[in-house]
Scaffold this active site. Structure first.
Site, short mmCIF file in Angstrom:
data_model
loop_
_atom_site.label_atom_id
_atom_site.label_comp_id
_atom_site.label_asym_id
_atom_site.label_seq_id
_atom_site.Cartn_x
_atom_site.Cartn_y
_atom_site.Cartn_z
N GLU A 59 7.23 -3.65 -4.40
CA GLU A 59 7.27 -3.32 -4.02
C GLU A 59 8.38 -4.53 -2.81
O GLU A 59 7.44 -4.58 -1.71
CB GLU A 59 8.20 -1.92 -2.69
CG GLU A 59 9.00 -1.36 -2.97
CD GLU A 59 10.44 -1.82 -3.14
OE1 GLU A 59 11.28 -2.57 -3.02
OE2 GLU A 59 10.34 -0.66 -4.21
N ASP A 87 8.89 -10.19 -5.85
CA ASP A 87 8.96 -10.47 -6.94
C ASP A 87 8.04 -9.91 -8.20
O ASP A 87 6.53 -10.17 -8.13
CB ASP A 87 8.93 -11.25 -7.70
CG ASP A 87 9.99 -10.96 -9.08
OD1 ASP A 87 9.27 -11.61 -10.15
OD2 ASP A 87 11.24 -10.41 -9.71
N ASP A 109 16.92 -1.77 -10.32
CA ASP A 109 18.58 -1.60 -10.24
C ASP A 109 19.64 -2.04 -11.83
O ASP A 109 18.84 -2.58 -12.27
CB ASP A 109 18.39 -3.43 -9.15
CG ASP A 109 20.01 -3.13 -9.10
OD1 ASP A 109 21.13 -3.08 -9.68
OD2 ASP A 109 20.29 -4.28 -7.42
N THR A 183 11.81 11.47 -7.62
CA THR A 183 12.15 10.76 -6.26
C THR A 183 13.22 10.75 -5.11
O THR A 183 14.17 11.76 -6.23
CB THR A 183 11.40 9.26 -6.47
OG1 THR A 183 12.66 8.93 -7.69
CG2 THR A 183 10.66 9.36 -7.79
N ARG A 184 13.73 10.31 -4.28
CA ARG A 184 14.93 10.17 -3.55
C ARG A 184 15.90 9.65 -4.34
O ARG A 184 17.05 10.09 -4.54
CB ARG A 184 15.04 9.45 -2.24
CG ARG A 184 14.18 7.82 -2.25
CD ARG A 184 13.91 7.44 -0.74
NE ARG A 184 13.11 6.06 -1.00
CZ ARG A 184 13.76 4.78 -0.50
NH1 ARG A 184 15.41 5.67 0.01
NH2 ARG A 184 13.63 3.34 -0.41
N TYR A 185 15.25 8.44 -5.27
CA TYR A 185 16.37 7.67 -6.34
C TYR A 185 16.82 9.03 -7.68
O TYR A 185 18.24 9.29 -7.86
CB TYR A 185 15.99 6.18 -7.16
CG TYR A 185 15.92 6.10 -6.39
CD1 TYR A 185 16.54 4.46 -5.44
CD2 TYR A 185 14.45 5.43 -5.55
CE1 TYR A 185 16.22 3.41 -4.58
CE2 TYR A 185 14.10 4.29 -4.59
CZ TYR A 185 14.76 3.46 -4.10
OH TYR A 185 15.11 2.72 -2.86
N GLU A 186 15.80 9.41 -7.75
CA GLU A 186 16.58 10.51 -9.21
C GLU A 186 17.55 11.52 -7.96
O GLU A 186 18.38 12.10 -8.54
CB GLU A 186 15.60 11.28 -9.66
CG GLU A 186 15.37 12.36 -10.59
CD GLU A 186 14.51 13.34 -10.55
OE1 GLU A 186 13.93 13.09 -12.04
OE2 GLU A 186 13.26 13.35 -9.72
#
Length: 204
Positions: A59, A87, A109, A183-186
């Site tokens: 990350e 990366d 992304d 996850t928070r993105y989900e």
């Protein structure tokens, strides 16, 4: 960030051990890698669910790394987790061939604008890298809430001779795999009306 990260950060200037189990302070039977773990929810859930699992988390963003470090310290997981705060590509090139039992790329992304598609992580070169570090029979797992990026990824996986898509029915990509913590993105995607997909492919 100042005290725990230096203890857990991988040193890519030294050769990787042929046996990745040597990276960890405690014995592990398998090693998984999560590329771009965000807030670390999935990474920490995997570590808590399986005491025999060694994990490498990648990350580059400070906030996500800080959240993960706090959880690692809180749960006493430092012996089985190693981190890379940059990366993924140099790390994939550093790892030995056929050294990972699973690799996750979750909610990367999507670069939704057509002029930015070349920046997407999933391309032939990076799939070559992933194929090199996965053992035969190991899995590459991908999740995204952007339908165009899911289609993009699946097309490139199906075209790559090293990967086999394991889905047998629609629920195999519509539903998360067993043990998925969310996850928070989900959660954000679902709130905004986007439908996630979950791809599982096997290294031939």
């Amino acid at each position: 960030m100042e005290t725990l990260l230096p203890q857990l950060a991988l040193d890519l200037s030294s050769p990787a051990p042929a046996d990745l189990g040597r990276l960890f302070e405690v014995p592990v039977t398998r090693v998984h890698l999560e590329s771009g773990f965000g807030g670390g929810e999935h990474l920490i859930a995997m570590a808590l669910a399986d005491p025999d699992l060694g994990l490498i988390g990648v990350e580059p963003f400070v906030n996500g790394m800080a959240k993960a470090l706090a959880a690692i310290e809180r749960h006493g997981l430092a012996g089985r987790i190693r981190l890379h705060n940059a990366d993924s590509v140099p790390l994939l090139d550093w790892l030995p061939p056929a050294s990972l039992d699973r690799l996750y790329l979750l909610y990367p992304d999507p670069w939704p604008k057509k002029r930015h598609w070349k920046r997407r992580f999933v391309d032939r070169a990076n799939l070559d890298r992933i194929a090199r570090v996965l053992r035969p029979g190991a899995e590459f797992r991908f999740a995204s809430d952007w339908a165009d990026y899911v289609d993009w990824t699946l097309a490139r996986l199906l075209a790559h001779e090293a990967f086999r898509w394991t889905a047998m029915q629609a629920d195999d990509w519509r539903r998360p795999w067993d043990g998925w913590p969310g996850t928070r993105y989900e959660a954000k995607a679902l709130r905004e009306g986007r439908v996630p997909a979950y791809l599982r492919t096997e290294r031939r």
